[in-house]
Design an enzyme around this catalytic site. Structure first.
Site, PDB file in Angstrom:
ATOM      1  N   HIS A 114       7.795  -6.297  -2.494  1.00  0.00           N
ATOM      2  CA  HIS A 114       7.350  -5.199  -1.635  1.00  0.00           C
ATOM      3  C   HIS A 114       5.879  -5.400  -1.271  1.00  0.00           C
ATOM      4  O   HIS A 114       5.161  -6.142  -1.950  1.00  0.00           O
ATOM      5  CB  HIS A 114       7.558  -3.878  -2.382  1.00  0.00           C
ATOM      6  CG  HIS A 114       7.251  -2.663  -1.588  1.00  0.00           C
ATOM      7  ND1 HIS A 114       6.045  -1.994  -1.707  1.00  0.00           N
ATOM      8  CD2 HIS A 114       7.974  -1.987  -0.670  1.00  0.00           C
ATOM      9  CE1 HIS A 114       6.040  -0.946  -0.900  1.00  0.00           C
ATOM     10  NE2 HIS A 114       7.199  -0.912  -0.258  1.00  0.00           N
ATOM     11  N   ARG A 115       5.435  -4.743  -0.231  1.00  0.00           N
ATOM     12  CA  ARG A 115       4.053  -4.923   0.227  1.00  0.00           C
ATOM     13  C   ARG A 115       3.018  -4.528  -0.816  1.00  0.00           C
ATOM     14  O   ARG A 115       1.840  -4.912  -0.709  1.00  0.00           O
ATOM     15  CB  ARG A 115       3.813  -4.099   1.489  1.00  0.00           C
ATOM     16  CG  ARG A 115       4.018  -2.611   1.316  1.00  0.00           C
ATOM     17  CD  ARG A 115       3.818  -1.835   2.617  1.00  0.00           C
ATOM     18  NE  ARG A 115       4.196  -0.442   2.489  1.00  0.00           N
ATOM     19  CZ  ARG A 115       3.437   0.505   1.945  1.00  0.00           C
ATOM     20  NH1 ARG A 115       2.233   0.203   1.480  1.00  0.00           N
ATOM     21  NH2 ARG A 115       3.870   1.746   1.868  1.00  0.00           N
ATOM     22  N   THR A 116       3.418  -3.788  -1.845  1.00  0.00           N
ATOM     23  CA  THR A 116       2.489  -3.376  -2.895  1.00  0.00           C
ATOM     24  C   THR A 116       2.447  -4.349  -4.069  1.00  0.00           C
ATOM     25  O   THR A 116       1.695  -4.128  -5.022  1.00  0.00           O
ATOM     26  CB  THR A 116       2.879  -1.991  -3.438  1.00  0.00           C
ATOM     27  OG1 THR A 116       4.221  -2.065  -3.960  1.00  0.00           O
ATOM     28  CG2 THR A 116       2.824  -0.937  -2.352  1.00  0.00           C
ATOM     29  N   LYS A 117       3.244  -5.417  -4.019  1.00  0.00           N
ATOM     30  CA  LYS A 117       3.366  -6.301  -5.170  1.00  0.00           C
ATOM     31  C   LYS A 117       2.452  -7.530  -5.055  1.00  0.00           C
ATOM     32  O   LYS A 117       1.873  -7.810  -4.007  1.00  0.00           O
ATOM     33  CB  LYS A 117       4.822  -6.740  -5.327  1.00  0.00           C
ATOM     34  CG  LYS A 117       5.787  -5.586  -5.565  1.00  0.00           C
ATOM     35  CD  LYS A 117       5.410  -4.759  -6.785  1.00  0.00           C
ATOM     36  CE  LYS A 117       6.462  -3.717  -7.134  1.00  0.00           C
ATOM     37  NZ  LYS A 117       6.549  -2.619  -6.175  1.00  0.00           N
ATOM     38  N   THR A 118       2.361  -8.286  -6.157  1.00  0.00           N
ATOM     39  CA  THR A 118       1.462  -9.438  -6.225  1.00  0.00           C
ATOM     40  C   THR A 118       1.814 -10.494  -5.181  1.00  0.00           C
ATOM     41  O   THR A 118       0.939 -11.039  -4.505  1.00  0.00           O
ATOM     42  CB  THR A 118       1.520 -10.066  -7.630  1.00  0.00           C
ATOM     43  OG1 THR A 118       1.245  -9.054  -8.599  1.00  0.00           O
ATOM     44  CG2 THR A 118       0.505 -11.188  -7.766  1.00  0.00           C
TER      45      THR A 118
END
Length: 282
Positions: free
Chosen positions: A220-224
């Site tokens: 997801h866009r929030t992941k590393t």
């Protein structure tokens, strides 16, 4: 954008010829920091780290990654490399991590009437796929320090209908995997490790994603590592891997046009995988 030169992007198995494109300064200024989120100033937001390396590889996929043996070339390149980095034998990329969890549970045979133990503190995406299978989530307590499930809490929830256990490496924290593995072995109930938030975490030298019958990650866009939306399931079990491959593509064996059962459409796009591979290379 302007066309600069011809170069190659290499990894351990394949080399992709491609053109390199450079974004002009005016275009960079236009697309950078234009949006705010819930009133938070842009300069306080932290998002994905995207460089020219990613832009170049994705552009190559856009230009030349649609047909024949190139249709999934980046998927096929990324999956084994990501699996190997986690000391896993197999990997299957999915459009998101929720699909990866559903695929894993379905591959394990979870169905109506079954129960799946899951931590009471987690994101809804960990639990929703249990209901997709027609099974019932059974919530267990978590450790107050790690916010991860404990073997004692899981053991209290095991019953005659327990089919699987999902353990979440919440916020990158790691549970006591020695105790959890011992419980899984003793009970004969497989564990699915939800490592969505734990890329790079480790437990006694073993990387997150290396535990359980299978494990999943989120891109997801929030992941590393990000592909906007994306996920992957890893396993060492060849039977589970082959089963999930069939379930992932409408219930048909790889290379076959004909369906043998009704299943899911959980194939990722080549574009997603090109960004994943580029991020992983860095």
């Amino acid at each position: 954008m302007r066309d600069n030169e011809i170069t190659t992007v290499s990894h351990t198995e394949k080399t992709f010829p491609m053109k390199v494109y450079t974004m002009t300064e005016s275009h960079q200024n236009k697309v950078s920091h234009e949006c705010s989120y819930d009133g938070i100033p842009d300069e306080l937001m932290v998002g994905p780290w995207i460089t020219e390396h990613e832009a170049n590889i994705v552009l190559n996929a856009v230009r030349d990654g649609w047909y024949g043996n190139k249709a999934y070339q980046y998927v096929e390149a990324f999956e084994p490399q990501f699996a190997a980095w986690h000391d896993r034998r197999f990997g299957l990329m999915t459009p998101n991590c929720t699909h990866a969890i559903h695929l894993g549970l379905s591959g394990l045979g979870v169905g109506p009437g079954d129960e799946v133990i899951v931590p009471e503190v987690t994101w809804i995406a960990t639990v929703a796929p249990i209901t997709y299978c027609g099974a019932v989530p059974v919530f267990c307590d978590v450790d107050p320090n790690t916010w991860c499930a404990t073997s004692e809490a899981v053991a209290r929830c095991i019953g005659p209908r327990t089919k699987a256990i999902i353990i979440v490496d919440l916020y990158g924290n790691m549970p006591n995997w020695d105790d959890l593995k011992a419980l899984s072995k003793k009970s004969g109930i497989p564990i699915l490790e939800d490592s969505a938030e734990a890329l790079g975490s480790s437990y006694q030298g073993e990387k997150a994603g290396g535990f359980g019958k299978a494990s999943v990650f989120s891109f997801h866009r929030t992941k590393t590592i990000t592909t906007g939306e994306g996920g992957i399931i890893l396993t060492d079990d060849p039977a589970l891997f082959e089963r999930c491959k069939i379930l992932r593509d409408h219930g048909r064996a790889p290379g076959s046009y004909y369906n043998t059962e009704v299943a899911f459409k959980y194939m990722p796009s080549n574009l997603q995988a090109s960004l994943a591979l580029a991020q992983f290379q860095r």
